[in-house]
Design a protein around this motif. Structure first.
Motif, PDB file in Angstrom:
ATOM      1  N   MET A   1     -56.515  -4.473   8.128  1.00  0.00           N
ATOM      2  CA  MET A   1     -57.848  -4.839   8.682  1.00  0.00           C
ATOM      3  C   MET A   1     -58.408  -3.269   9.175  1.00  0.00           C
ATOM      4  N   THR A   2     -59.750  -3.279   8.798  1.00  0.00           N
ATOM      5  CA  THR A   2     -60.416  -2.111   8.997  1.00  0.00           C
ATOM      6  C   THR A   2     -61.020  -1.915  10.249  1.00  0.00           C
ATOM      7  N   THR A   3     -60.897  -0.956  11.305  1.00  0.00           N
ATOM      8  CA  THR A   3     -61.260  -0.705  12.404  1.00  0.00           C
ATOM      9  C   THR A   3     -62.197   0.134  12.499  1.00  0.00           C
ATOM     10  N   GLU A   4     -63.618   0.200  13.296  1.00  0.00           N
ATOM     11  CA  GLU A   4     -64.573   1.350  13.409  1.00  0.00           C
ATOM     12  C   GLU A   4     -63.892   2.169  14.577  1.00  0.00           C
ATOM     13  N   ILE A   5     -63.954   3.413  14.436  1.00  0.00           N
ATOM     14  CA  ILE A   5     -63.079   4.229  15.413  1.00  0.00           C
ATOM     15  C   ILE A   5     -64.421   4.481  16.407  1.00  0.00           C
ATOM     16  N   ARG A   6     -64.143   3.846  17.682  1.00  0.00           N
ATOM     17  CA  ARG A   6     -65.047   3.842  18.829  1.00  0.00           C
ATOM     18  C   ARG A   6     -64.495   4.852  20.050  1.00  0.00           C
ATOM     19  N   SER A   7     -65.295   5.171  20.933  1.00  0.00           N
ATOM     20  CA  SER A   7     -65.038   5.902  21.990  1.00  0.00           C
ATOM     21  C   SER A   7     -63.586   5.315  22.830  1.00  0.00           C
ATOM     22  N   THR A   8     -63.406   4.228  22.592  1.00  0.00           N
ATOM     23  CA  THR A   8     -62.234   3.621  23.223  1.00  0.00           C
ATOM     24  C   THR A   8     -60.966   3.178  22.349  1.00  0.00           C
ATOM     25  N   THR A   9     -61.101   3.509  20.984  1.00  0.00           N
ATOM     26  CA  THR A   9     -60.164   3.202  20.129  1.00  0.00           C
ATOM     27  C   THR A   9     -59.036   4.116  20.270  1.00  0.00           C
ATOM     28  N   VAL A  10     -57.828   3.552  20.185  1.00  0.00           N
ATOM     29  CA  VAL A  10     -56.423   4.281  20.296  1.00  0.00           C
ATOM     30  C   VAL A  10     -55.598   3.886  19.091  1.00  0.00           C
ATOM     31  N   LEU A  11     -55.555   5.002  18.224  1.00  0.00           N
ATOM     32  CA  LEU A  11     -54.790   4.811  16.959  1.00  0.00           C
ATOM     33  C   LEU A  11     -53.165   5.059  17.103  1.00  0.00           C
ATOM     34  N   PRO A  12     -52.444   4.503  16.345  1.00  0.00           N
ATOM     35  CA  PRO A  12     -50.948   4.715  16.641  1.00  0.00           C
ATOM     36  C   PRO A  12     -50.588   6.148  16.640  1.00  0.00           C
ATOM     37  N   ALA A  13     -49.530   6.242  17.652  1.00  0.00           N
ATOM     38  CA  ALA A  13     -48.777   7.564  17.689  1.00  0.00           C
ATOM     39  C   ALA A  13     -47.616   7.384  18.590  1.00  0.00           C
ATOM     40  N   ARG A  14     -46.661   8.279  18.549  1.00  0.00           N
ATOM     41  CA  ARG A  14     -45.492   8.351  19.711  1.00  0.00           C
ATOM     42  C   ARG A  14     -46.114   9.159  20.611  1.00  0.00           C
ATOM     43  N   TRP A 236     -60.584   3.082  10.569  1.00  0.00           N
ATOM     44  CA  TRP A 236     -59.079   3.121  10.341  1.00  0.00           C
ATOM     45  C   TRP A 236     -58.617   1.576   9.837  1.00  0.00           C
ATOM     46  N   ASP A 237     -57.794   1.835   8.764  1.00  0.00           N
ATOM     47  CA  ASP A 237     -57.062   0.643   8.113  1.00  0.00           C
ATOM     48  C   ASP A 237     -55.754   0.682   8.844  1.00  0.00           C
ATOM     49  N   GLY A 238     -55.449  -0.500   9.508  1.00  0.00           N
ATOM     50  CA  GLY A 238     -54.173  -0.561  10.299  1.00  0.00           C
ATOM     51  C   GLY A 238     -54.374  -0.994  11.805  1.00  0.00           C
ATOM     52  N   GLU A 239     -53.227  -0.953  12.353  1.00  0.00           N
ATOM     53  CA  GLU A 239     -53.182  -1.397  13.526  1.00  0.00           C
ATOM     54  C   GLU A 239     -54.018  -0.364  14.608  1.00  0.00           C
ATOM     55  N   ALA A 240     -54.540  -0.928  15.434  1.00  0.00           N
ATOM     56  CA  ALA A 240     -55.387  -0.097  16.609  1.00  0.00           C
ATOM     57  C   ALA A 240     -55.547  -0.786  17.734  1.00  0.00           C
TER      58      ALA A 240
END
Length: 249
Positions: A1-14, A236-240
């Motif tokens: 799934m493609t997600t538009e990166i907005r001000s509250t978007t949190v992408l995967p990280a440790r 972003w293509d993937g989980e968010a």
């Protein structure tokens, strides 16, 4: 799934809560964000705006850096509250000292990066954080520094001369509409540092409010630390996920 990166978007990280221990006996609280499934290629050690005027580790440019850059640029992002500063993460011990005793805080952050074997550490200061970089950041462990909205209130010409002697790269991002120091004067002041690159940012203000200003700041940071990287993607293509917390400074 493609997600538009907005001000509250949190992408995967440790992401992990951390504690820093200063040479004068204080415990500071913070967070380290790392790429989700690989090692970081470089590290941002961030120093936040003035805590007596609302600055803390969650000041929005740094929060968004931690939410995005581990995934988009393989960077480690270290954020922490300087002495006496509170955020949802907690309160760092000690009391605000106007940038003097905070030298121990800067040293503790650099030491943690060394202890964790985080690669290629760069200091990133914003407003008051730029004063800490200029006054206390000439540590041989760092590769260079990036300044956002430097007011040059506490940092002196002697501090600038020390950076000149230090010789490490210094990228200086100065908003066109800054409340304290604007590009023309910044170029005059930073002329004491031959290796300083002063970049005037059209339309930007001291607090880098708005998604376009944040993206410009993050693009400049990444492009400095990773030359040739290019602008960050806006999707972003993937989980968010989406953060619940409201926008704060």
């Amino acid at each position: 799934m493609t997600t538009e990166i907005r001000s509250t978007t949190v992408l995967p990280a440790r992401r992990e809560d951390i504690e820093l221990h200063t040479a004068d006996g204080l415990t500071l609280v913070g967070e380290l964000a790392l790429p989700a499934d690989r090692d970081p290629v470089a590290t941002l050690v961030t120093l936040h705006p003035l805590p007596t005027h609302g600055g803390f580790m969650d000041s929005h440019v740094y929060r968004k850096a931690a939410w995005r850059l581990p995934a988009l640029a393989d960077l480690a992002v270290l954020r922490f509250n300087t002495r006496g500063t509170s955020s949802p993460r907690g309160t760092s011990e000690g009391t605000f000292d106007g940038g003097e005793a905070e030298r121990f805080d800067v040293a503790a952050a650099i030491e943690l990066a060394e202890f964790r074997d985080l690669p290629r550490p760069w200091l990133v200061g914003w407003s008051f954080g730029t004063e800490l970089v200029l006054k206390h950041g000439t540590d041989p462990a760092i590769e260079g520094a990036i300044l956002l909205s430097p007011p040059l209130h506490r940092a002196t010409d002697d501090d600038l001369r020390r950076w000149a002697e230090f010789g490490r790269p210094l990228k200086v991002l100065v908003p066109e509409l800054d409340d304290y120091l604007r590009p023309a004067e910044a170029r005059e002041r930073f002329a004491l540092v031959p290796q300083a690159e002063v970049v005037g940012v059209d339309g930007a203000k001291h607090l880098w409010v708005g998604e376009s200003a944040v993206r410009r700041a993050l693009d400049e940071i990444v492009g400095t630390v990773l030359p040739g990287h290019g602008p960050l993607p806006t999707t972003w293509d993937g989980e968010a996920t989406t953060a619940d917390e409201p926008e704060t400074r």
